[in-house]
Motif scaffolding. Structure first.
Motif, PDB file in Angstrom:
ATOM      1  N   SER A 119       0.835  -1.201   0.000  1.00  0.00           N
ATOM      2  CA  SER A 119       0.000   0.000   0.000  1.00  0.00           C
ATOM      3  C   SER A 119       0.868   1.248   0.000  1.00  0.00           C
ATOM      4  O   SER A 119       1.898   1.305   0.682  1.00  0.00           O
ATOM      5  CB  SER A 119      -0.901  -0.007   1.242  1.00  0.00           C
ATOM      6  N   LEU A 120       0.435   2.249  -0.735  1.00  0.00           N
ATOM      7  CA  LEU A 120       1.137   3.533  -0.762  1.00  0.00           C
ATOM      8  C   LEU A 120       0.754   4.408   0.422  1.00  0.00           C
ATOM      9  O   LEU A 120       1.162   5.564   0.498  1.00  0.00           O
ATOM     10  CB  LEU A 120       0.842   4.258  -2.075  1.00  0.00           C
ATOM     11  N   THR A 121      -0.011   3.873   1.350  1.00  0.00           N
ATOM     12  CA  THR A 121      -0.354   4.602   2.577  1.00  0.00           C
ATOM     13  C   THR A 121       0.393   4.029   3.780  1.00  0.00           C
ATOM     14  O   THR A 121       0.126   4.409   4.919  1.00  0.00           O
ATOM     15  CB  THR A 121      -1.865   4.547   2.846  1.00  0.00           C
ATOM     16  N   GLY A 122       1.326   3.104   3.527  1.00  0.00           N
ATOM     17  CA  GLY A 122       2.079   2.468   4.598  1.00  0.00           C
ATOM     18  C   GLY A 122       3.399   3.168   4.881  1.00  0.00           C
ATOM     19  O   GLY A 122       3.587   4.340   4.549  1.00  0.00           O
ATOM     20  N   GLU A 123       4.330   2.412   5.472  1.00  0.00           N
ATOM     21  CA  GLU A 123       5.609   2.974   5.894  1.00  0.00           C
ATOM     22  C   GLU A 123       6.788   2.484   5.051  1.00  0.00           C
ATOM     23  O   GLU A 123       7.923   2.856   5.313  1.00  0.00           O
ATOM     24  CB  GLU A 123       5.867   2.621   7.370  1.00  0.00           C
ATOM     25  N   ARG A 124       6.515   1.646   4.045  1.00  0.00           N
ATOM     26  CA  ARG A 124       7.604   1.164   3.186  1.00  0.00           C
ATOM     27  C   ARG A 124       7.718   1.976   1.905  1.00  0.00           C
ATOM     28  O   ARG A 124       8.814   2.190   1.388  1.00  0.00           O
ATOM     29  CB  ARG A 124       7.399  -0.311   2.819  1.00  0.00           C
ATOM     30  N   ILE A 125       6.587   2.419   1.386  1.00  0.00           N
ATOM     31  CA  ILE A 125       6.583   3.220   0.163  1.00  0.00           C
ATOM     32  C   ILE A 125       5.377   4.141   0.202  1.00  0.00           C
ATOM     33  O   ILE A 125       4.281   3.717   0.568  1.00  0.00           O
ATOM     34  CB  ILE A 125       6.580   2.311  -1.091  1.00  0.00           C
ATOM     35  N   TRP A 126       5.608   5.403  -0.138  1.00  0.00           N
ATOM     36  CA  TRP A 126       4.520   6.372  -0.119  1.00  0.00           C
ATOM     37  C   TRP A 126       4.884   7.583  -0.982  1.00  0.00           C
ATOM     38  O   TRP A 126       6.043   7.745  -1.379  1.00  0.00           O
ATOM     39  CB  TRP A 126       4.202   6.812   1.313  1.00  0.00           C
ATOM     40  N   ILE A 127       3.884   8.392  -1.267  1.00  0.00           N
ATOM     41  CA  ILE A 127       4.089   9.605  -2.066  1.00  0.00           C
ATOM     42  C   ILE A 127       3.585  10.801  -1.278  1.00  0.00           C
ATOM     43  O   ILE A 127       2.506  10.750  -0.689  1.00  0.00           O
ATOM     44  CB  ILE A 127       3.360   9.509  -3.425  1.00  0.00           C
ATOM     45  N   GLU A 128       4.383  11.865  -1.263  1.00  0.00           N
ATOM     46  CA  GLU A 128       4.025  13.086  -0.550  1.00  0.00           C
ATOM     47  C   GLU A 128       3.796  14.236  -1.519  1.00  0.00           C
ATOM     48  O   GLU A 128       4.326  14.248  -2.641  1.00  0.00           O
ATOM     49  CB  GLU A 128       5.124  13.483   0.444  1.00  0.00           C
ATOM     50  N   GLU A 129       3.002  15.175  -1.067  1.00  0.00           N
ATOM     51  CA  GLU A 129       2.839  16.433  -1.793  1.00  0.00           C
ATOM     52  C   GLU A 129       4.183  17.165  -1.851  1.00  0.00           C
ATOM     53  O   GLU A 129       5.106  16.861  -1.104  1.00  0.00           O
ATOM     54  CB  GLU A 129       1.808  17.314  -1.103  1.00  0.00           C
ATOM     55  N   SER A 130       4.264  18.138  -2.714  1.00  0.00           N
ATOM     56  CA  SER A 130       5.473  18.939  -2.860  1.00  0.00           C
ATOM     57  C   SER A 130       5.113  20.413  -2.804  1.00  0.00           C
ATOM     58  O   SER A 130       3.971  20.803  -3.074  1.00  0.00           O
ATOM     59  CB  SER A 130       6.153  18.626  -4.191  1.00  0.00           C
ATOM     60  N   GLU A 131       6.088  21.223  -2.437  1.00  0.00           N
ATOM     61  CA  GLU A 131       5.872  22.669  -2.442  1.00  0.00           C
ATOM     62  C   GLU A 131       5.893  23.230  -3.858  1.00  0.00           C
ATOM     63  O   GLU A 131       5.448  24.352  -4.092  1.00  0.00           O
ATOM     64  CB  GLU A 131       6.928  23.356  -1.578  1.00  0.00           C
ATOM     65  N   SER A 132       6.413  22.463  -4.804  1.00  0.00           N
ATOM     66  CA  SER A 132       6.473  22.909  -6.196  1.00  0.00           C
ATOM     67  C   SER A 132       5.139  22.667  -6.878  1.00  0.00           C
ATOM     68  O   SER A 132       4.406  21.736  -6.547  1.00  0.00           O
ATOM     69  CB  SER A 132       7.565  22.152  -6.955  1.00  0.00           C
ATOM     70  N   SER A 133       4.818  23.518  -7.829  1.00  0.00           N
ATOM     71  CA  SER A 133       3.605  23.344  -8.624  1.00  0.00           C
ATOM     72  C   SER A 133       3.938  23.592 -10.094  1.00  0.00           C
ATOM     73  O   SER A 133       4.847  24.356 -10.415  1.00  0.00           O
ATOM     74  CB  SER A 133       2.500  24.297  -8.163  1.00  0.00           C
ATOM     75  N   TYR A 134       3.201  22.916 -10.953  1.00  0.00           N
ATOM     76  CA  TYR A 134       3.483  22.995 -12.384  1.00  0.00           C
ATOM     77  C   TYR A 134       2.211  23.293 -13.162  1.00  0.00           C
ATOM     78  O   TYR A 134       1.133  22.803 -12.825  1.00  0.00           O
ATOM     79  CB  TYR A 134       4.121  21.686 -12.862  1.00  0.00           C
ATOM     80  N   ASN A 135       2.357  24.082 -14.210  1.00  0.00           N
ATOM     81  CA  ASN A 135       1.249  24.406 -15.098  1.00  0.00           C
ATOM     82  C   ASN A 135       1.281  23.487 -16.312  1.00  0.00           C
ATOM     83  O   ASN A 135       2.248  22.755 -16.534  1.00  0.00           O
ATOM     84  CB  ASN A 135       1.341  25.861 -15.550  1.00  0.00           C
ATOM     85  N   ALA A 136       0.231  23.542 -17.094  1.00  0.00           N
ATOM     86  CA  ALA A 136       0.144  22.678 -18.278  1.00  0.00           C
ATOM     87  C   ALA A 136       1.333  22.880 -19.211  1.00  0.00           C
ATOM     88  O   ALA A 136       1.833  21.910 -19.810  1.00  0.00           O
ATOM     89  CB  ALA A 136      -1.164  22.961 -19.014  1.00  0.00           C
ATOM     90  N   GLU A 137       1.818  24.118 -19.310  1.00  0.00           N
ATOM     91  CA  GLU A 137       2.936  24.377 -20.230  1.00  0.00           C
ATOM     92  C   GLU A 137       4.260  23.801 -19.718  1.00  0.00           C
ATOM     93  O   GLU A 137       5.236  23.703 -20.476  1.00  0.00           O
ATOM     94  CB  GLU A 137       3.085  25.877 -20.494  1.00  0.00           C
TER      95      GLU A 137
END
Length: 201
Positions: A147-165
């Motif tokens: 699961s990506l909600t566990g403690e072995r592998i997960w994804i976090e938000e970032s302070e960076s943001s990107y536009n379509a371009e």
């Protein structure tokens, strides 16, 4: 930054998520060592109607069983018996859509990544390409169905943001067997980041 919530992965719009994951941070924990990379390149796989998908035609095997889990699990498989590849399962249970993580930019645990890859982080090859991602982050078959909600592998938000371009798209790589579906522009990457696979042509 906070982890992505479980419901994030239940979105059935695989193309939206393949773009939205760009810039977010993928973390792994293995043998007490934490490494992470900013996601810079992805590919979308559309499920049972996609000739490039392992689930095309509703094919359900021991290998592809992870794809039929609810969104938020890992589908890891061995390519050519050599390279592990990480796919993020999305959508609802029994709707086998997924996103291949093709490249990341080293973010955390750089010395560990350098040791695993026997090269420095100044080399784009350290984590460009799906096999390199898994080697750098220590991902192997033990991560399959995690699961990506566990403690072995997960994804976090970032302070960076990107536009379509900021995001480019091309046909997916290495799926020539998929006929007309090989030409679909379902590979997405950050234009101004050097940690991406070599572009065709």
């Amino acid at each position: 930054m906070p982890k992505l919530k479980p419901e994030y992965y239940l979105n059935h719009d695989v193309i939206f998520l393949a773009k939205n994951l760009l810039g977010k941070i993928l973390f792994t924990e293995k043998n007490g060592e934490i490494t992470a990379g900013v996601i810079t390149e992805t590919e979308a796989y559309l499920g049972e109607d996609d000739k490039a998908s392992h689930a095309y035609g509703g094919k359900r095997t021991l290998r592809t069983e992870a794809m039929y889990l609810p969104g938020g699990f890992c589908y890891v498989y061995l390519c050519y018996g050599i390279h592990h590849l990480l796919n993020i399962v999305i959508s609802q249970k029994n709707d086998p859509k997924s996103i291949l993580i093709r490249s990341v930019e080293p973010y955390l645990g750089l010395p560990v990544m350098e040791r695993r890859r026997d090269m420095t982080v100044s080399s784009k090859a350290i984590s460009s390409g799906p096999g390199s991602v898994c080697k750098a982050l220590g991902i192997d078959m033990t991560f399959n169905k995690k699961s990506l909600t566990g403690e072995r592998i997960w994804i976090e938000e970032s302070e960076s943001s990107y536009n379509a371009e900021d995001i480019a798209s091309t046909p997916r790589i290495g799926v020539d067997y998929a006929g007309e579906h090989a030409q679909l522009s379902l590979r997405f990457y950050l234009r101004n980041n050097r940690f991406v696979s070599k572009i065709k042509g």
